[in-house]
Write a protein that holds these residues in place. Sequence first.
Motif, mmCIF file in Angstrom:
data_model
loop_
_atom_site.group_PDB
_atom_site.id
_atom_site.type_symbol
_atom_site.label_atom_id
_atom_site.label_comp_id
_atom_site.label_asym_id
_atom_site.label_seq_id
_atom_site.Cartn_x
_atom_site.Cartn_y
_atom_site.Cartn_z
ATOM 1 N N TYR A 1 -98.109 6.888 -117.293
ATOM 2 C CA TYR A 1 -96.927 7.737 -117.464
ATOM 3 C C TYR A 1 -95.654 6.900 -117.533
ATOM 4 O O TYR A 1 -94.744 7.196 -118.283
ATOM 5 N N TYR A 2 -95.614 5.850 -116.705
ATOM 6 C CA TYR A 2 -94.415 5.013 -116.669
ATOM 7 C C TYR A 2 -94.158 4.417 -118.052
ATOM 8 O O TYR A 2 -93.050 4.500 -118.579
ATOM 9 N N PHE A 3 -95.208 3.866 -118.649
ATOM 10 C CA PHE A 3 -95.007 3.215 -119.942
ATOM 11 C C PHE A 3 -94.839 4.219 -121.082
ATOM 12 O O PHE A 3 -94.097 3.978 -122.024
ATOM 13 N N MET A 4 -95.516 5.375 -120.976
ATOM 14 C CA MET A 4 -95.333 6.404 -122.006
ATOM 15 C C MET A 4 -93.893 6.908 -121.982
ATOM 16 O O MET A 4 -93.291 7.132 -123.015
ATOM 17 N N HIS A 5 -93.348 7.056 -120.770
ATOM 18 C CA HIS A 5 -91.966 7.517 -120.641
ATOM 19 C C HIS A 5 -90.995 6.456 -121.172
ATOM 20 O O HIS A 5 -90.020 6.775 -121.850
#
Length: 356
Positions: free
Chosen positions: A109-113
Amino acid sequence: MTQINRKRFNKNQNKISWSLLILPFLLWAFYKSSLYLGDSKLNINESVSSLSSSFGIFSPLFSFFLKCFFFFLPVFALLIFELTRVDFKDSSIGRISRSKGFKYADIYYYFMHLLGVQFPLLISLVTLNIAFTYQGLSNWLNSIIEPLLGGNTSQFSLSIFLILAILLQDFKSYAVHYICHKNPFFWDLHEFHHSPTEMTILSQQRDNNLIGAFLNPLFLPIVVLAPLLVNLSLSKGYIIPVVIYTVDLFIVLMGSLFGHSSVKLIFPKFLSYIYMSPALHWIHHSINPEHYDKNLGMKFPFWDKIFGTYLDESHLKDIKGYGVENTEYNRYNPFYTYYLLPWKKIFRRIRNTLPA
Ligand SMILES: [Zn+2]
Ligand SMILES: [Zn+2]
């Protein structure tokens, strides 16, 4: 709350480690506010560009690397700081593996965000920097804001207006968060932010972009007010409003990173009347029903106090865990959850509210 094992420090070690940690946060805030600074000597962004231009054909790569360095600096600093404060299993890195649902989902999620929201934002800010130094656009922006100020454009007046704009912006954030908790349609989307069962620095980025897409246009005049005032101040050569803006960026970053970290940061009493202690955000994520819909603010405590949603530090001891029971957001793989599940929930909600 599962007891966190905290390491003990003497007073001096404490002071040194905190000052070392604050530095990357300050540097980040200076870097971000310097995106507005144009030709000023204080412009770190300009210094980065001129430093990287000496790297010839590798210049864009070096510039990108340096910008990423500033961008990730506070996150890395706080991850390391956590390890000096609490046992590994209680640090963000240790907790990510224990969060219920897809293993290590928060890293995805961190990198997708980052890819979906932060980097495009960073790029547009960098482009804005060029725009701000372009006199024509800067003058045009000033022509929007100046008539609204009725000739009150002294450094003192602009500083006061900027403080009011920052207050208004924070009220907007409170209002959006309030809507997210009270309106079933928006709760469907915001539930994602509440889905991690462990508080970690990375789970701060479990955030649904659709909320901003739906609600930000409604608040656009409030959102652009502070940047317009900063731009006007700069074109008049005022520095105090820029300092106020930098301090505000610093406080916002402290709140959002510490608010989701394992480091319990409670401000001294006098400061906590003005700024919310980051640890109060733990209460917002708590599974204790008495904590539901509380501490919706992230920066100033005023709105929570006015609207009766404020719980102070004494409630931290009643936290038994974090998250939302049986949330759908912990049921599938991160890609489906991040990109498709919100839409599925929206359509389901519309279908259920339409008359049969
Ligand atoms: Zn919330
Ligand atoms: Zn949160």
